[in-house]
Write a protein that holds these residues in place. Structure first.
Motif, PDB file in Angstrom:
ATOM      1  N   PRO A 243       1.876  -9.064  -7.875  1.00  0.00           N
ATOM      2  CA  PRO A 243       2.093  -9.336  -9.300  1.00  0.00           C
ATOM      3  C   PRO A 243       2.799  -8.147  -9.968  1.00  0.00           C
ATOM      4  N   VAL A 244       3.873  -8.445 -10.686  1.00  0.00           N
ATOM      5  CA  VAL A 244       4.644  -7.411 -11.369  1.00  0.00           C
ATOM      6  C   VAL A 244       4.746  -7.780 -12.847  1.00  0.00           C
ATOM      7  N   THR A 245       4.313  -6.872 -13.724  1.00  0.00           N
ATOM      8  CA  THR A 245       4.377  -7.105 -15.165  1.00  0.00           C
ATOM      9  C   THR A 245       5.544  -6.332 -15.762  1.00  0.00           C
ATOM     10  N   PHE A 246       6.448  -7.062 -16.411  1.00  0.00           N
ATOM     11  CA  PHE A 246       7.608  -6.477 -17.080  1.00  0.00           C
ATOM     12  C   PHE A 246       7.312  -6.360 -18.578  1.00  0.00           C
ATOM     13  N   THR A 299       4.255 -11.503 -16.490  1.00  0.00           N
ATOM     14  CA  THR A 299       3.863 -11.119 -15.134  1.00  0.00           C
ATOM     15  C   THR A 299       4.425 -12.131 -14.144  1.00  0.00           C
ATOM     16  N   PHE A 300       5.153 -11.626 -13.160  1.00  0.00           N
ATOM     17  CA  PHE A 300       5.789 -12.466 -12.146  1.00  0.00           C
ATOM     18  C   PHE A 300       5.193 -12.126 -10.787  1.00  0.00           C
ATOM     19  N   LEU A 301       4.883 -13.154  -9.993  1.00  0.00           N
ATOM     20  CA  LEU A 301       4.349 -12.947  -8.653  1.00  0.00           C
ATOM     21  C   LEU A 301       5.518 -12.931  -7.671  1.00  0.00           C
ATOM     22  N   THR A 302       5.973 -11.727  -7.330  1.00  0.00           N
ATOM     23  CA  THR A 302       7.094 -11.624  -6.403  1.00  0.00           C
ATOM     24  C   THR A 302       6.603 -11.779  -4.972  1.00  0.00           C
TER      25      THR A 302
END
Length: 414
Positions: A243-246, A299-302
């Motif tokens: 999970p990546v939060t921008f 938040t994107f799950l890469t």
């Protein structure tokens, strides 16, 4: 009079007004004879530009001309502020292959107080024709890229490009191929010309996508070289969901009129969301909240990153307007969830400087870059109270009498 002088000086400090410096003429000169002798520069078809901090590193603004009395030397004269410390490089524009920058560190000097002609230097500091030419073998393990579905060995292309290889042109002339016994191990041997002891910079390119890591290097010898096996982009682990939060602050963009929160949207785009070939696709739209309406997050799950991999990304307005500051980067240390640092669009964190002029009439004039939501405020002290200066929102200037007491001014947005 002392009070008025103090007030004006305070305005200059708060506004960030730079001191004035006289301009002097500086002549830059570069000797291209070695580049011509090595076949890397054709004076009939190729050009030389000067790029530096004085022209925002433009490769099209300052074209150098051949010296009529010394045909080996190209030169240009510019007006530069005395006392400044410009950084610069020479750049070749070669017909058919594009730009070739000097690979050495930036050149720099302090501009003197009078007109000056700089010493002649050689392009890239190469003062003699290099004859040392050796075969160099490059090897890349593509197993992780194949396992992640990013690289298809049946149709994929893997190339190497660098300063002594092809001047970073990446013309597809230095392609690696899979070895006969291992389709995941790609290799290629190419003749490289460089002086003994020179550091050669290079990177690998997968289906048009360059490695995002710093340049790879090796030291040239007078014997054939076989470089060790490396992983593309140094990614040695298969991808896992992370999970990546921008987060991006759009307050300055709103104030300057670059972004309208009522009609526009902002996305994160990058290597976290790609086609199987690695091309960036679509975008992940970010949202704001009533508690902080100018901060957009999401938040994107890469699923295509792994520990050690480097993610490239940018913030994009309305799916079309990209940041002008280049790609942002993040290196994953592990598989834990990541909250990226709060960023400002284009890294612009302020509303810009305020310049000050005192007219002959004694009136004070302030000027700044206008924006639809930018306005001027004033206060008797830094701690306030701050009040709006009437009719300055959307304007780019204000003038008025200096008054009898010290005043402070600032720009403010929505």
């Amino acid at each position: 009079m002392k009070r008025q002088t103090l007030m004006l000086w305070t305005l200059m400090i708060l506004g960030g007004t730079a001191g004035w410096a006289p301009a002097v003429q500086v002549t830059f000169r570069v000797n291209m004879s070695v580049q011509m002798a090595m076949g890397r520069f054709n004076p009939d078809t190729d050009l030389v530009y000067l790029a530096g901090t004085f022209n925002n590193w433009s490769t099209t603004q300052d074209l150098m001309v051949r010296n009529p009395s010394n045909p080996d030397v190209w030169e240009i004269t510019l007006d530069l502020p005395a006392g400044t410390w410009p950084n610069y490089k020479f750049v070749m524009l070669r017909a058919g292959t594009g730009f070739a920058w000097e690979t050495r560190d930036n050149r720099w000097f302090q501009v003197p107080s009078s007109d000056t002609v700089l010493d002649v230097v050689y392009f890239d500091d190469i003062t003699e024709v290099v004859t040392n030419r050796q075969p160099v073998t490059f090897q890349v393990d593509m197993s992780v890229q194949i396992a992640n579905g990013v690289f298809d060995p049946a149709v994929g292309r893997l190339a190497v490009s660098g300063d002594a290889i092809d001047d970073w042109a990446n013309q597809g002339t230095h392609l690696l191929t899979p070895t006969p016994t291992n389709e995941a191990l790609w290799a290629g041997t190419f003749e490289i010309t460089a002086r003994v002891g020179a550091t050669v910079n290079y990177k690998f390119i997968m289906d048009g996508m360059w490695e995002s890591r710093p340049n790879r290097t090796f030291v040239m010898t007078n014997e054939p070289i076989v470089l060790p096996v490396v992983y593309f982009n140094d990614v040695t682990n298969p991808a896992v969901p992370i999970p990546v939060t921008f987060s991006v602050h759009m307050g300055v963009a709103v104030a300057r009129g670059w972004f309208n929160p009522e009609t526009d949207f902002v996305e994160a785009r990058g290597s976290f969301l790609t086609t199987p070939g690695g091309a960036w696709v679509g975008g992940f739209q970010l949202t704001n909240s009533p508690a902080n309406p100018y901060v957009y997050t999401g938040t994107f799950l890469t699923t295509n990153q792994a520990p050690g991999s480097v993610m490239l990304y940018q913030f994009v307005i309305n799916g079309a307007t990209w940041e002008t500051t280049g790609d942002r980067t993040w290196t994953f240390a592990n598989t834990n969830a990541v909250s990226l640092p709060l960023a400002y669009l284009n890294n612009v964190t302020s509303l810009g400087p305020v310049s000050l002029q005192v007219r002959d009439s004694g009136r004070v004039e302030l000027q700044w870059e206008a924006g639809p939501r930018v306005r001027l405020q004033t206060a008797p002290a830094l701690e306030g109270p701050w009040t709006d200066v009437p009719e300055t929102e959307g304007a780019g200037s204000w003038s008025g009498p200096p008054g009898g007491a010290m005043r402070f001014y600032r720009l403010i947005g929505p």
